[in-house]
Design an enzyme around this catalytic site. Structure first.
Site, short mmCIF file in Angstrom:
data_model
loop_
_atom_site.label_atom_id
_atom_site.label_comp_id
_atom_site.label_asym_id
_atom_site.label_seq_id
_atom_site.Cartn_x
_atom_site.Cartn_y
_atom_site.Cartn_z
N GLU A 113 65.90 -43.44 31.41
CA GLU A 113 67.23 -43.64 31.40
C GLU A 113 67.57 -44.20 32.79
O GLU A 113 67.70 -43.14 33.66
CB GLU A 113 68.18 -42.76 30.99
N ASP A 115 66.36 -38.08 30.93
CA ASP A 115 67.59 -38.58 31.21
C ASP A 115 68.14 -38.77 32.48
O ASP A 115 67.31 -38.35 33.53
CB ASP A 115 68.57 -37.03 30.83
N HIS A 157 74.36 -43.37 22.30
CA HIS A 157 75.39 -42.13 22.16
C HIS A 157 76.54 -42.29 23.30
O HIS A 157 77.38 -41.29 23.15
CB HIS A 157 74.92 -40.76 22.02
N ASP A 158 76.41 -42.99 24.32
CA ASP A 158 77.21 -42.95 25.53
C ASP A 158 78.20 -44.17 25.48
O ASP A 158 78.93 -44.49 26.44
CB ASP A 158 76.41 -43.01 26.75
N ASP A 188 64.09 -35.07 24.68
CA ASP A 188 64.92 -35.60 25.60
C ASP A 188 65.04 -34.61 26.61
O ASP A 188 65.48 -33.43 26.59
CB ASP A 188 66.53 -36.14 25.05
O1 TEU Z 1 73.95 -40.60 30.58
C1 TEU Z 1 74.17 -40.96 32.00
C2 TEU Z 1 75.35 -41.66 32.09
O2 TEU Z 1 75.55 -42.18 33.36
C3 TEU Z 1 76.20 -42.04 30.94
O3 TEU Z 1 76.75 -41.12 30.39
C4 TEU Z 1 77.32 -43.11 31.78
O4 TEU Z 1 78.43 -42.50 31.60
C5 TEU Z 1 77.40 -43.83 30.59
O5 TEU Z 1 76.38 -44.52 30.06
C6 TEU Z 1 78.55 -44.97 30.69
O6 TEU Z 1 78.27 -46.02 31.05
C7 TEU Z 1 73.09 -39.60 30.39
C8 TEU Z 1 73.19 -38.89 28.90
O7 TEU Z 1 72.87 -40.13 27.99
C9 TEU Z 1 74.71 -38.55 28.80
O8 TEU Z 1 74.92 -38.35 27.60
C10 TEU Z 1 75.02 -37.42 29.46
O9 TEU Z 1 76.34 -37.04 29.48
C11 TEU Z 1 74.49 -37.83 30.99
O10 TEU Z 1 73.34 -38.12 31.07
C12 TEU Z 1 74.38 -36.17 31.89
O11 TEU Z 1 73.17 -35.77 31.26
#
Ligand code: TEU
Ligand code: CA
Length: 542
Positions: A246, A196, A320-321, A96
């Site tokens: 992403e 990311d 995970h989000d 990642d």
């Molecule tokens: O996530 C990006 C992001 O925008 C999400 O955390 C968003 O807030 C969530 O999808 C709500 O809809 C990436 C990673 O996956 C996340 O874990 C990190 O916190 C973020 O980037 C920052 O690196």
């Protein structure tokens, strides 16, 4: 034809997957210990969330050194063993790459703070404007996207936490340094990469207030993003590797460009519009029931339009989000097994590459936390305060967190039914989900009709039946609550119907499939003349 159309990716959130040394935190040797399970499940790639040196303010998405391992997770040797052992089992690893920002503990940022101007150019430092931040942009984790550094009398941009400083991709030295990171891991034998929030890397050249929103319209799919991606991919030689970006708040048109084969950018993209259908007015922190018509429309648009222009989707409902899809779009109480299977089917027979997020294959529900102390996530903690400051009561704020917190998807993996779930020999860093009866790998490996067995079969079917991997997709004109689509390859048709409601739904005669029943979320084969049962998902070869 794409070489990953038959593949399935399994996502590992390392902190919550398996703890090998009894400190309550998942780690790299823990993953190695579960490779036989993953091979049995049939997955081809593991996307492992960041385990690099990090102060862990955002659980590793705040990287302080891209080429070293956080001791909490193991050593470089552990990573090399994992790579070698995975390879023996025909599994490839995707690492990642968090390239939009670094931790403020990264050496580059520390040098910038120490007034090294060359390293200040690695980030986005700006002078105050009339004594305040350069723009009114908001961080995605709440509050201003700018942090003031008194010793420099400058602000720096952070689209996420204030300890995650955005990199300045305009600076060729930044781009070169990041290419070196890719080369380093590629040389170690990594099979692919997840990037990311990679569609946020190109910021606008003019800095101005956003009078309509939080600023995202200025930097999302920004002016040079395609150029920067092409350069990164070409110069590191990863155009034919497994890559996924992403894409935050992106568009179909941009995702076509990110993933069209001849563009030589990425193999596939994650988009999130379908996971916002339960956001009231697009706001994650305002609850509304999932709008199923909107869900159907979004799947149809993304699948059909990406297909028409040779784009390729990463298909998924969990990561995970996100809160757990089974609690969000299914009924984890009355139709736990049926809805877990139906949601899996919905995704796995689509056009694209399916992703399984750890725990979804055993129907893990939301965490069910009831007190603030149980939460760990920086976003949840920030928004709890914001919710209270906007007039919500403690009960209301906790209820919203229980539905929306990212910690819902981060509870430790349940390997066995025992109190510590086979995850660790001590109590884990984040509590287990409250509802966990029947939710474990060991229990479900014993049963023929388990959610786990169903996932295993779906993963195998994609490899066995070319229509699933290669067929064209067309969405069916179904009533609200049912999502249906047809895949076609030459003479073969595959019809999938999924009932996303808790009601029995009658099917108009023209929607009743005729052919060979392939798989379904109920133990008994459906009788389509009677319609679909609650949360029933089923597929036929016609
Ligand atoms: O996530 C990006 C992001 O925008 C999400 O955390 C968003 O807030 C969530 O999808 C709500 O809809 C990436 C990673 O996956 C996340 O874990 C990190 O916190 C973020 O980037 C920052 O690196
Ligand atoms: Ca550990």
């Amino acid at each position: 034809m794409r070489n990953y159309s038959k593949s399935c990716v399994y996502q590992i959130y390392v902190k919550s997957f398996a703890d090998s040394n009894g400190d309550g935190i998942g780690d790299i040797p823990g993953i190695t210990g579960k490779l036989d399970y993953l091979a049995w499940l049939g997955v081809d790639y593991l996307w492992i969330t960041p385990f690099f040196t990090s102060p862990m303010n955002d659980n590793g998405y705040d990287v302080a050194d891209y080429c070293n391992i956080n001791p909490m997770f193991g050593t470089m040797q552990d990573v090399e063993v994992l790579l070698a052992e995975a390879k023996k089992r025909g599994i490839q690893l995707m690492f990642d790459m968090v390239f939009n920002h670094t931790s403020t503990e990264h050496e580059w940022f520390q040098k910038a703070l120490a007034k090294d101007e060359a390293y200040q150019q690695f980030y986005i430092f700006k002078d105050p404007v009339d004594g305040h931040a350069p723009t009114n942009w908001q961080s995605k984790f709440g509050g201003s996207a700018w942090e003031y550094v008194p010793s420099l009398d400058k602000y720096y941009l952070h689209l996420f936490d204030k300890t995650q400083a955005d990199l300045n991709w305009e600076n060729p030295k930044v781009r070169e340094a990041l290419k070196d990171v890719i080369r380093f891991w590629k040389d170690k034998g990594v099979g692919g990469f997840r990037f990311d929030v990679v569609n946020l890397i190109s910021k606008p050249s003019v800095w101005k207030d956003d009078t309509q929103g939080d600023g995202r319209r200025f930097y999302t799919d920004g002016p040079h993003v395609h150029e920067y991606l092409k350069e990164l991919v070409a110069d590191t030689g990863i155009a034919d590797m497994m890559t996924v970006g992403e894409m935050s708040s992106t568009s179909i048109d941009h995702c076509i460009r990110y993933t069209k084969q001849q563009e030589r950018e990425l193999a596939m993209a994650f988009s999130f519009h379908h996971l916002k259908v339960d956001y009231k007015d697009g706001d994650k922190w305002q609850l509304q029931p999932a709008n199923l018509l909107e869900l159907q429309r979004l799947f149809c648009d993304w699948q059909e339009q990406m297909q028409a222009a040779d784009g390729w989707n990463a298909v998924f409902l969990n990561n995970h989000d996100q809160p757990r899809a089974i609690s969000r779009f299914g009924d984890d109480e009355h139709y736990w097994k049926e809805s877990g299977k139906m949601l899996a089917l919905l995704i796995h027979f689509m056009r694209g590459t399916p992703y399984v997020y750890q725990g979804e294959e055993i129907g893990t529900p939301n965490a069910g936390f009831t007190s603030l102390e149980e939460y760990q996530d920086v976003e949840s903690k920030n928004y709890y305060k914001i919710l209270l400051s906007t007039g919500k009561t403690v009960e209301e704020a906790l209820h919203i967190l229980s539905v929306r917190s990212r910690d819902n998807g981060r509870t430790p993996m349940l390997w066995e039914e025992s109190p510590l779930g086979g995850f660790s020999t001590t109590s884990p860093w984040l509590a287990f989900p409250k509802k966990r009866s029947g939710v474990s790998v060991a229990a479900q490996q014993q049963q023929t009709d388990s959610i786990l067995g169903f996932y295993r079969r779906l993963i195998a079917l994609r490899k066995e039946r070319p229509v699933i991997a290669e067929g064209t997709i067309r969405f069916l004109d179904t009533p609200e609550g049912i999502i249906g689509y047809e895949r076609q390859l030459e003479e073969q048709h595959l019809v999938v119907l999924c009932n996303l409601t808790g009601n029995s739904m009658t099917l108009l005669p023209q929607l009743r499939p005729v052919g060979m029943f392939l798989i379904g979320s109920y133990e008994e084969e459906p009788d389509v003349s009677l319609g679909l049962r609650p949360y029933e998902g089923c597929a036929w070869i016609c």
